[in-house]
Design a protein around this motif. Structure first.
Motif, PDB file in Angstrom:
ATOM      1  N   ASP A  68      96.737   8.881 -31.868  1.00 19.55           N
ATOM      2  CA  ASP A  68      96.982   8.852 -30.423  1.00 19.55           C
ATOM      3  C   ASP A  68      98.374   8.307 -30.116  1.00 19.55           C
ATOM      4  OD1 ASP A  68      94.423   9.782 -30.038  1.00 19.55           O
ATOM      5  OD2 ASP A  68      93.582   7.822 -29.478  1.00 19.55           O
ATOM      6  N   VAL A  69      98.756   7.236 -30.812  1.00 19.75           N
ATOM      7  CA  VAL A  69     100.078   6.625 -30.590  1.00 19.75           C
ATOM      8  C   VAL A  69     101.178   7.600 -30.998  1.00 19.75           C
ATOM      9  CG1 VAL A  69     101.615   4.771 -31.352  1.00 19.75           C
ATOM     10  CG2 VAL A  69      99.247   4.243 -30.741  1.00 19.75           C
TER      11      VAL A  69
ATOM     12  N   ALA B 158     104.075   9.027 -28.643  1.00 18.04           N
ATOM     13  CA  ALA B 158     105.487   8.878 -29.021  1.00 18.04           C
ATOM     14  C   ALA B 158     106.178  10.240 -29.022  1.00 18.04           C
ATOM     15  CB  ALA B 158     105.600   8.221 -30.394  1.00 18.04           C
ATOM     16  N   LYS B 159     105.467  11.259 -29.468  1.00 13.47           N
ATOM     17  CA  LYS B 159     106.031  12.619 -29.471  1.00 13.47           C
ATOM     18  C   LYS B 159     106.306  13.076 -28.039  1.00 13.47           C
ATOM     19  CE  LYS B 159     105.204  17.180 -31.400  1.00 13.47           C
ATOM     20  NZ  LYS B 159     104.301  18.032 -32.174  1.00 13.47           N
TER      21      LYS B 159
ATOM     22  N   SER C 165     103.739   3.462 -19.819  1.00 15.17           N
ATOM     23  CA  SER C 165     102.593   2.636 -19.389  1.00 15.17           C
ATOM     24  C   SER C 165     101.274   3.310 -19.744  1.00 15.17           C
ATOM     25  CB  SER C 165     102.642   2.395 -17.883  1.00 15.17           C
ATOM     26  OG  SER C 165     103.720   1.567 -17.554  1.00 15.17           O
ATOM     27  N   ARG C 166     101.182   4.622 -19.486  1.00 15.18           N
ATOM     28  CA  ARG C 166      99.959   5.352 -19.842  1.00 15.18           C
ATOM     29  C   ARG C 166      99.720   5.313 -21.347  1.00 15.18           C
ATOM     30  NH1 ARG C 166     101.362   9.133 -15.874  1.00 15.18           N
ATOM     31  NH2 ARG C 166     102.379  10.438 -17.421  1.00 15.18           N
ATOM     32  N   ALA C 167     100.792   5.484 -22.109  1.00 12.97           N
ATOM     33  CA  ALA C 167     100.651   5.463 -23.568  1.00 12.97           C
ATOM     34  C   ALA C 167     100.190   4.087 -24.033  1.00 12.97           C
ATOM     35  CB  ALA C 167     101.978   5.832 -24.233  1.00 12.97           C
TER      36      ALA C 167
ATOM     37  N   LYS D  75      93.047   1.014 -25.049  1.00 14.11           N
ATOM     38  CA  LYS D  75      91.752   1.372 -24.457  1.00 14.11           C
ATOM     39  C   LYS D  75      90.727   1.511 -25.566  1.00 14.11           C
ATOM     40  CE  LYS D  75      91.683   5.394 -22.672  1.00 14.11           C
ATOM     41  NZ  LYS D  75      91.823   6.575 -21.834  1.00 14.11           N
ATOM     42  N   PRO D  76      89.545   0.891 -25.413  1.00 16.97           N
ATOM     43  CA  PRO D  76      88.513   1.021 -26.446  1.00 16.97           C
ATOM     44  C   PRO D  76      88.049   2.473 -26.577  1.00 16.97           C
ATOM     45  CG  PRO D  76      87.841  -0.569 -24.739  1.00 16.97           C
ATOM     46  CD  PRO D  76      89.131   0.065 -24.307  1.00 16.97           C
TER      47      PRO D  76
END
Length: 131
Positions: free
Chosen positions: A54-55, A59-60, A120-122, A128-129
């Motif tokens: 997800d990260v 980042a992409k 911020s969303r990232a 987020k669990p």
């Protein structure tokens, strides 16, 4: 030391059944705890791997957006330089420059705001669990 004293410290030839049973029970508990530890560790590693994916995706997205902004800003700057070459006098150069600076300030403000929202969303998605 007397013979009676030695008899007192003699190790039995066979391990009593209750001691074997206790040792087996302890061994079984240790094995079960280890298996639970391994299972928990594997599950945590899987969650970390998902989170990293997800990260990386975020980042992409951020990199792609930054590249888009850079391309747009360079194009606007090239257009500005081209318009300066066609200017007839200092008054026109000053007007072109004022327009360029104002446009770039607006664009950079919008781009910074959008990037802030994306980041911020990232960040929120990263903490987020997972269900």
């Amino acid at each position: 030391m007397s013979d009676n004293g030695r008899d007192h410290f003699e190790i039995p030839k066979e391990i009593p059944e209750h001691m074997r049973s206790m040792a087996q029970s302890s061994f079984d508990q240790a094995r079960k705890a280890f298996e639970q530890f391994v299972a928990s560790t594997q599950a945590a590693a899987g969650r970390i791997e998902e989170r990293n994916a997800d990260v990386r995706a975020s980042a992409k997205d951020i990199s792609a957006r930054a590249l888009t902004y850079a391309e747009k800003n360079v194009q606007v700057s090239l257009d500005y330089a081209q318009s300066l070459l066609k200017a007839r006098d200092l008054t026109e150069i000053m007007k072109l420059h004022g327009d360029y600076v104002q446009g770039q300030m607006r664009a950079l403000t919008e781009q910074a705001s959008e990037m802030g929202q994306i980041i911020s969303r990232a960040a929120m998605d990263a903490v987020k669990p997972k269900n």
